[in-house]
Design an enzyme around this catalytic site. Structure first.
Site, mmCIF file in Angstrom:
data_model
loop_
_atom_site.group_PDB
_atom_site.id
_atom_site.type_symbol
_atom_site.label_atom_id
_atom_site.label_comp_id
_atom_site.label_asym_id
_atom_site.label_seq_id
_atom_site.Cartn_x
_atom_site.Cartn_y
_atom_site.Cartn_z
ATOM 1 N N SER A 113 0.803 -1.221 0.000
ATOM 2 C CA SER A 113 0.000 0.000 0.000
ATOM 3 C C SER A 113 0.837 1.272 0.000
ATOM 4 O O SER A 113 1.648 1.481 -0.881
ATOM 5 C CB SER A 113 -0.959 -0.042 1.176
ATOM 6 O OG SER A 113 -1.897 0.988 1.074
ATOM 7 N N HIS A 114 0.691 2.093 1.055
ATOM 8 C CA HIS A 114 1.347 3.396 1.094
ATOM 9 C C HIS A 114 2.757 3.311 1.679
ATOM 10 O O HIS A 114 3.441 4.324 1.773
ATOM 11 C CB HIS A 114 0.509 4.345 1.949
ATOM 12 C CG HIS A 114 0.245 3.771 3.305
ATOM 13 N ND1 HIS A 114 -0.621 2.721 3.495
ATOM 14 C CD2 HIS A 114 0.783 4.041 4.511
ATOM 15 C CE1 HIS A 114 -0.619 2.389 4.772
ATOM 16 N NE2 HIS A 114 0.219 3.173 5.416
ATOM 17 N N ASP A 277 -2.959 6.250 -3.239
ATOM 18 C CA ASP A 277 -1.768 5.660 -2.614
ATOM 19 C C ASP A 277 -1.114 4.597 -3.500
ATOM 20 O O ASP A 277 -1.480 4.428 -4.664
ATOM 21 C CB ASP A 277 -2.130 5.069 -1.246
ATOM 22 C CG ASP A 277 -3.006 3.832 -1.348
ATOM 23 O OD1 ASP A 277 -3.740 3.706 -2.350
ATOM 24 O OD2 ASP A 277 -2.949 2.975 -0.438
ATOM 25 N N ASP A 279 -1.258 1.367 -3.882
ATOM 26 C CA ASP A 279 -2.060 0.344 -4.571
ATOM 27 C C ASP A 279 -3.422 0.863 -5.025
ATOM 28 O O ASP A 279 -4.275 0.069 -5.447
ATOM 29 C CB ASP A 279 -2.225 -0.890 -3.673
ATOM 30 C CG ASP A 279 -2.939 -0.578 -2.363
ATOM 31 O OD1 ASP A 279 -2.814 0.565 -1.881
ATOM 32 O OD2 ASP A 279 -3.621 -1.462 -1.829
ATOM 33 N N ASP A 281 -6.047 2.254 -3.499
ATOM 34 C CA ASP A 281 -7.315 2.123 -2.779
ATOM 35 C C ASP A 281 -7.630 3.321 -1.881
ATOM 36 O O ASP A 281 -8.745 3.454 -1.401
ATOM 37 C CB ASP A 281 -7.396 0.796 -2.006
ATOM 38 C CG ASP A 281 -6.262 0.589 -1.029
ATOM 39 O OD1 ASP A 281 -5.368 1.456 -0.940
ATOM 40 O OD2 ASP A 281 -6.258 -0.463 -0.349
ATOM 41 N N ARG A 282 -6.650 4.205 -1.651
ATOM 42 C CA ARG A 282 -6.922 5.378 -0.805
ATOM 43 C C ARG A 282 -7.149 6.615 -1.664
ATOM 44 O O ARG A 282 -6.739 6.658 -2.819
ATOM 45 C CB ARG A 282 -5.734 5.656 0.118
ATOM 46 C CG ARG A 282 -5.471 4.538 1.077
ATOM 47 C CD ARG A 282 -4.400 4.921 2.080
ATOM 48 N NE ARG A 282 -4.232 3.847 3.042
ATOM 49 C CZ ARG A 282 -3.774 3.992 4.270
ATOM 50 N NH1 ARG A 282 -3.399 5.183 4.691
ATOM 51 N NH2 ARG A 282 -3.679 2.968 5.080
ATOM 52 N N LYS A 376 -11.597 -0.853 -0.863
ATOM 53 C CA LYS A 376 -11.703 0.584 -0.961
ATOM 54 C C LYS A 376 -11.141 1.001 -2.319
ATOM 55 O O LYS A 376 -10.347 0.274 -2.923
ATOM 56 C CB LYS A 376 -11.049 1.296 0.203
ATOM 57 C CG LYS A 376 -9.607 0.966 0.486
ATOM 58 C CD LYS A 376 -9.209 1.662 1.791
ATOM 59 C CE LYS A 376 -7.717 1.610 2.017
ATOM 60 N NZ LYS A 376 -7.362 0.553 2.978
HETATM 61 C C1 VG1 Z 1 -4.195 1.087 8.187
HETATM 62 C C2 VG1 Z 1 -5.444 1.941 8.332
HETATM 63 C C3 VG1 Z 1 -6.673 1.112 8.019
HETATM 64 C C4 VG1 Z 1 -6.541 0.506 6.617
HETATM 65 C C5 VG1 Z 1 -5.247 -0.279 6.521
HETATM 66 C C6 VG1 Z 1 -5.008 -0.804 5.121
HETATM 67 O O1 VG1 Z 1 -4.243 0.018 9.109
HETATM 68 O O2 VG1 Z 1 -5.523 2.484 9.610
HETATM 69 O O3 VG1 Z 1 -7.815 1.918 8.125
HETATM 70 O O4 VG1 Z 1 -7.622 -0.345 6.343
HETATM 71 O O5 VG1 Z 1 -4.143 0.558 6.866
HETATM 72 O O6 VG1 Z 1 -4.995 0.223 4.192
HETATM 73 P P1 VG1 Z 1 -3.464 0.032 10.522
HETATM 74 O O7 VG1 Z 1 -3.722 -1.304 11.120
HETATM 75 O O8 VG1 Z 1 -2.036 0.321 10.201
HETATM 76 O O9 VG1 Z 1 -4.054 1.173 11.280
HETATM 77 V V1 VG1 Z 1 -3.921 0.144 2.906
HETATM 78 O O10 VG1 Z 1 -4.349 1.385 1.799
HETATM 79 O O11 VG1 Z 1 -2.498 0.229 3.714
HETATM 80 O O12 VG1 Z 1 -4.132 -1.361 2.237
HETATM 81 CO CO CO Z 2 -3.640 1.108 0.025
#
Ligand code: VG1
Ligand code: CO
Length: 541
Positions: A113-114, A277, A279, A281-282, A376
């Site tokens: 992801s990010h 972000d 991937d 999804d954000r 998302k």
């Molecule tokens: C974080 C965010 C959560 C989101 C997750 C995956 O998780 O708080 O809301 O669903 O990332 O998003 P955590 O456990 O670090 O708080 V992504 O765009 O990183 O797949």
């Molecule tokens: Co993401």
């Protein structure tokens, strides 16, 4: 093609977090590390025989090697069709779309992801099931359990497959379909939104827009949708070429990491800015000199959904993750539709959508989506905004302020303390948990605590229960403190403190100052400095 059985031994800690297994690239590069996890995923499924599997990722470093490994293992485990995004690319929402459209058994999405990418940074892998959404907690628990005693995995002898050319190769034992990663997803977007009205807005002289793909996966998607299909000028999409290391940046759409975009929008007085972000999804949404908090974005999209063709008959219901502000709850109340509070992570929304209970859902962490997929979806959220802007003729700030006038406003902020020592973090949470019972009824600066608990969620569809999903402390004046540890980090522990407060005051511009009493109280109740030595958060959103 020879099917080989390879002996292996378990690696500790192959436990999927909030969104799959995320570790440093160097950890994933250890012999058999990826193989063990992938075999555990396949072993957690009743039968892979004759099924289709979708494979793709955000294009980060190690994506291509991982895909070649997975291809050989998937064939050896009995999959008949492998659907792979060209060059290994599939954004998370596009992977969800493709799994659903081609009725695959599921998909393996390669992304952290990010989190930054590159040889010394992060890699990740997650399994999505046949509804296109993340595996349930029961399944990820099972996968983890299997990794703890794994002794062998299956693979075949096969030369590397060319994943850069779209087309089909029949290997006898299995078929490989390399697909255009963008078109199925772009077609779905075109079905949902009023592209004619949006095209008029984006290609016209009165509206100026910037989308920042942050050198991550959404570049090609944004190019196709905004420029080719909606006629936006070429300069509307920046940082559009995906890079294995995201150009050395964090592909994280917030005011800090998307500073380039924020500067362009503010300095050039643009009407609308957005970013996604790693991937895809954000999403982050901004107007000229105006930042839209993701909690408000979810509430506003729910309130205005009927302006979008796909949702013109109204929403079945909405859901938000527990730490997300309660702004959307008041919209649901007014519309008289369902509203659910779920634990953090997209896996908890899938059942509610499959069961027809909700249409929209979101998280404070820049995540919003609907039941068009089971992930998302960053670009979907941006398209929602453009559709609503086109339908109303209002500016971003006007829309949000009108929303606050009608529904009231929730000030919201999140403070992150990153890479703290895991044992101090555990001790801090333990001490906080032990103090909760005594908190209810106590007053702080004259404001009483009305609820203090560890959030538990009972899934209304399958009855499963998830405990220990974060501490909630609610105050009688509408204030709230939420505390949890992140489940996506790769070094030490990350403490997340979420603070929100209901108000009718639309004029507040400094959220941190307005929430300062609550912020100080949170420090005091959690003992952040005492347990971690930290006096300031690393990231404030
Ligand atoms: C974080 C965010 C959560 C989101 C997750 C995956 O998780 O708080 O809301 O669903 O990332 O998003 P955590 O456990 O670090 O708080 V992504 O765009 O990183 O797949
Ligand atoms: Co993401």
């Amino acid at each position: 093609m020879n099917r080989n059985i390879i002996a292996t031994t378990p690696f500790p800690g192959q436990k999927p977090g909030t969104s799959g297994l995320r570790k440093k690239v160097k950890v994933f590069q250890q012999p058999n590390y990826l193989e063990n996890f992938v075999q555990a995923v396949f072993d957690s499924i009743d039968s892979c025989e004759g099924q289709s599997l979708v494979i793709g990722g955000d294009g980060r470093y190690f994506n291509r090697e991982a895909i070649q490994t997975i291809i050989k293992m998937a064939i050896a485990n009995g999959f008949e069709t492998l659907i792979i995004g060209q060059s290994g690319i599939l954004s998370t929402p596009a992977a969800s779309c493709v799994v659903r459209k081609y009725k695959a058994l599921g998909g393996l999405v390669l992304s952290a992801s990010h989190n930054p990418g590159g040889p010394d940074e992060d890699f990740g892998i997650k399994f999505n099931r046949s509804n296109g959404g993340p595996a349930s907690e029961a399944q990820t628990d099972k996968i983890h359990q299997i990794t703890e005693s794994i002794s062998q995995y299956y693979t075949v002898d096969l030369d590397p497959i060319d994943i850069d050319r779209v087309g089909e190769v029949d290997l006898g034992m299995a078929k490989i379909q390399v697909i255009d990663p963008v078109s199925d997803y772009a077609d779905l977007m075109e079905e949902l939104f009023d592209f004619a009205a949006m095209k008029q807005l984006l290609s016209g002289p009165d509206f100026r827009f910037r989308f920042d793909a942050m050198h991550a996966v959404t570049g090609p998607y944004a190019q196709e949708i905004f420029i080719n299909r909606l006629g936006a000028p070429k300069e509307s999409v920046i940082n559009a070429v995906p890079k294995e290391d995201f150009g050395g940046h964090h592909p994280d759409p917030n005011l800090v990491h998307a500073a380039d975009l924020v500067n362009q929008v503010n300095e050039q007085a643009l009407d609308f800015g957005a970013a996604s972000d790693g991937d895809g999804d954000r999403n982050m949404i901004i107007g000229h000199q105006f930042y839209v908090n993701p909690c408000d974005s979810l509430a506003l999209l729910a309130a205005n959904a009927q302006k979008i063709p796909a949702y013109k008959n109204g929403l079945k219901g909405v859901a938000r993750s527990m730490p997300t502000s309660r702004a959307v709850d008041r919209v649901a109340d007014k519309l008289d539709i369902n509203c659910y509070e779920t634990p953090t992570g997209w896996k908890f929304f899938g059942n509610l959508m499959d069961d027809g209970r909700i249409s929209f859902c979101g998280e404070e962490s820049f995540g919003t989506s609907s039941d068009h997929v089971r992930e998302k979806d960053g670009l979907w959220a941006v398209l929602c905004w453009i559709n609503i802007l086109a339908a109303t003729g209002l500016s971003v700030a006007e829309l949000v302020k009108d929303h606050w006038k009608t529904y009231g406003r929730d000030l919201f902020t999140r403070h992150d303390y990153e890479a703290i020592a895991s044992d101090s973090a555990a001790k801090m949470m333990e001490t906080l948990n032990a103090s909760l019972e005594g908190l209810v009824g106590q007053s702080f600066s004259g404001v009483q605590v009305t609820l203090a608990d560890q959030f538990s969620y009972s899934d209304p569809v399958d009855g499963s229960v998830s405990n220990n999903q974060g501490v909630r402390i609610l105050f009688e004046n509408g204030g709230r403190i939420v505390v949890r540890l992140s489940g996506t980090g790769t070094s030490g522990a990350t403490l997340r403190v979420y603070l929100d407060q209901f108000t009718q005051d639309e004029s507040i511009t400094d959220t941190q100052a307005a929430l300062s009493t609550l912020i100080d109280l949170a420090d005091q109740l959690i003992g952040i400095e005492k347990f971690t030595g930290r006096t300031e958060p690393d990231v404030v959103t």
